[in-house]
Enzyme design. Structure first.
Site, PDB file in Angstrom:
ATOM      1  N   GLY A 304      -2.946   4.766  -3.344  1.00 32.52           N
ATOM      2  CA  GLY A 304      -2.030   4.441  -2.702  1.00 32.52           C
ATOM      3  C   GLY A 304      -1.286   3.772  -2.361  1.00 32.52           C
ATOM      4  N   GLU A 305      -0.806   3.501  -1.129  1.00 34.56           N
ATOM      5  CA  GLU A 305      -0.793   1.860  -1.005  1.00 34.56           C
ATOM      6  C   GLU A 305       0.442   1.627  -1.532  1.00 34.56           C
ATOM      7  OE1 GLU A 305      -3.413  -1.239  -0.316  1.00 34.56           O
ATOM      8  OE2 GLU A 305      -4.401   0.078  -0.052  1.00 34.56           O
TER       9      GLU A 305
END
Length: 338
Positions: A304-305
């Site tokens: 993610g991120e």
């Protein structure tokens, strides 16, 4: 870009989207045909260049201002034991982003991109969607509006990412509601739940689908009822980017699920987006296939991120460099046919 005043107003925006620039794309394709290479020999790099030209509205696309936008939110469904980490980790990771200690900080620097992070009411998780809709209409529209406002109109490209403990459960629930199959088809381990946690996650998704069955015929109701603030903001950011003529790189499973309702309402709604990578999270490949896209990368990532989107930016820079920097056959004095 102002937030929509109602669900009806949001729906109208989704159905009335800015078209791509045919002339810019045609001119870019014509240039590709006269560069010193066999036609099509740069494969997807050529496709990327023409896609950027279409959505930036210029035959010579540029990537001078690239932004990575991370939206962070907390989820009431975490109370059901569906996550490997406590909800407090969302705010802790936001602080880590600010301290430049996360993977996305390093990848943003490599990509030559500005990282901006938007925490969305972390102190107030969404409602546990096993029992009630995750957001009421006002909360949902406010989050959509926050995503819209985050997009700089003069950006050349935006990359979308997220942070939110429990949000792979929300993403899987959205995918299941839109495409069928229930928790067993869509739920994965997220940040690392064990077998018991995965079983709970699947059961929670199925319970939520049953609880809200009468409300899930509308993709926007799906996004409001089963999503989260960060997912709604991502949806809003994609709409704003389209209005401003800014192409978009989507990250992994959560980001893709967040924008899937747009595609269900308007088949052309995601034409200005590319999916940056095939996430290792269960369900992402199925969702990508359902949206008719092909990821640019497959590195087995599931962080993610916005990490996969950031990693893909140098590919786009390479495509632009070849398009702008290569000589034509005439300029190089190279014969272009036998």
């Amino acid at each position: 870009m102002t937030a929509p005043s109602s669900i009806a107003a949001l729906r109208a925006r989704i159905h009335d989207l800015r078209p791509g620039n045919d002339a810019a794309e045609t001119e870019a394709r014509a240039r590709q045909e006269i560069l010193t290479k066999p036609p099509g020999s740069l494969g997807r790099l050529e496709e990327i260049t023409c896609w950027l030209a279409r959505w930036q509205g210029r035959a010579m696309p540029r990537l001078e201002r690239v932004e990575i936008l991370i939206f962070a939110g907390n989820h009431g469904v975490v109370a059901e034991g569906v996550a490997a980490y406590p909800a407090a980790v969302t705010a802790q990771m936001v602080a880590n982003f600010a301290a430049k200690g996360a993977a996305i900080n390093q990848l943003a620097e490599v990509a030559g991109a500005e990282l901006r992070v938007f925490p969305l009411s972390l102190e107030t998780p969404t409602t546990n969607f096993v029992h009630a809709p995750a957001m009421d209409e006002a909360e949902f529209l406010a989050a959509v509006g926050a995503g819209m406002a985050a997009v700089a109109p003069d950006a050349d490209l935006i990359c979308l990412g997220e942070m939110g403990i429990g949000n792979t459960t929300a993403a899987a629930a959205i995918a299941a509601a839109l495409l069928g199959g229930g928790g067993a088809r869509w739920a994965g381990r997220g940040a690392g739940v064990d077998e018991a946690g995965l079983a709970r996650k699947r059961a929670v998704i199925d319970a939520a689908l049953a609880r809200h069955a009468d409300d899930l015929g509308d993709p926007l109701a799906v996004a409001r009822t089963l999503g989260g603030r960060e997912l709604a903001a991502i949806l809003g950011a994609v709409l704003a980017a389209r209005a401003h003529g800014v192409p978009v790189l989507l990250d992994g499973f959560v980001v893709t699920a967040a924008v899937a309702p747009l595609a269900r309402l308007n088949p052309r709604a995601l034409d200005h987006t590319l999916i940056a990578h095939a996430s290792a999270e269960a369900g992402h490949r199925l969702l990508v296939e359902a949206l008719g896209q092909r990821p640019l990368l497959d590195f087995g990532m599931r962080l993610g991120e916005g990490s996969g989107a950031a990693l893909a930016v140098p590919l786009l820079r390479a495509a632009c460099a070849c398009h702008a920097g290569m000589a034509t056959f005439a300029e190089a004095g190279v014969a272009d046919k036998i």
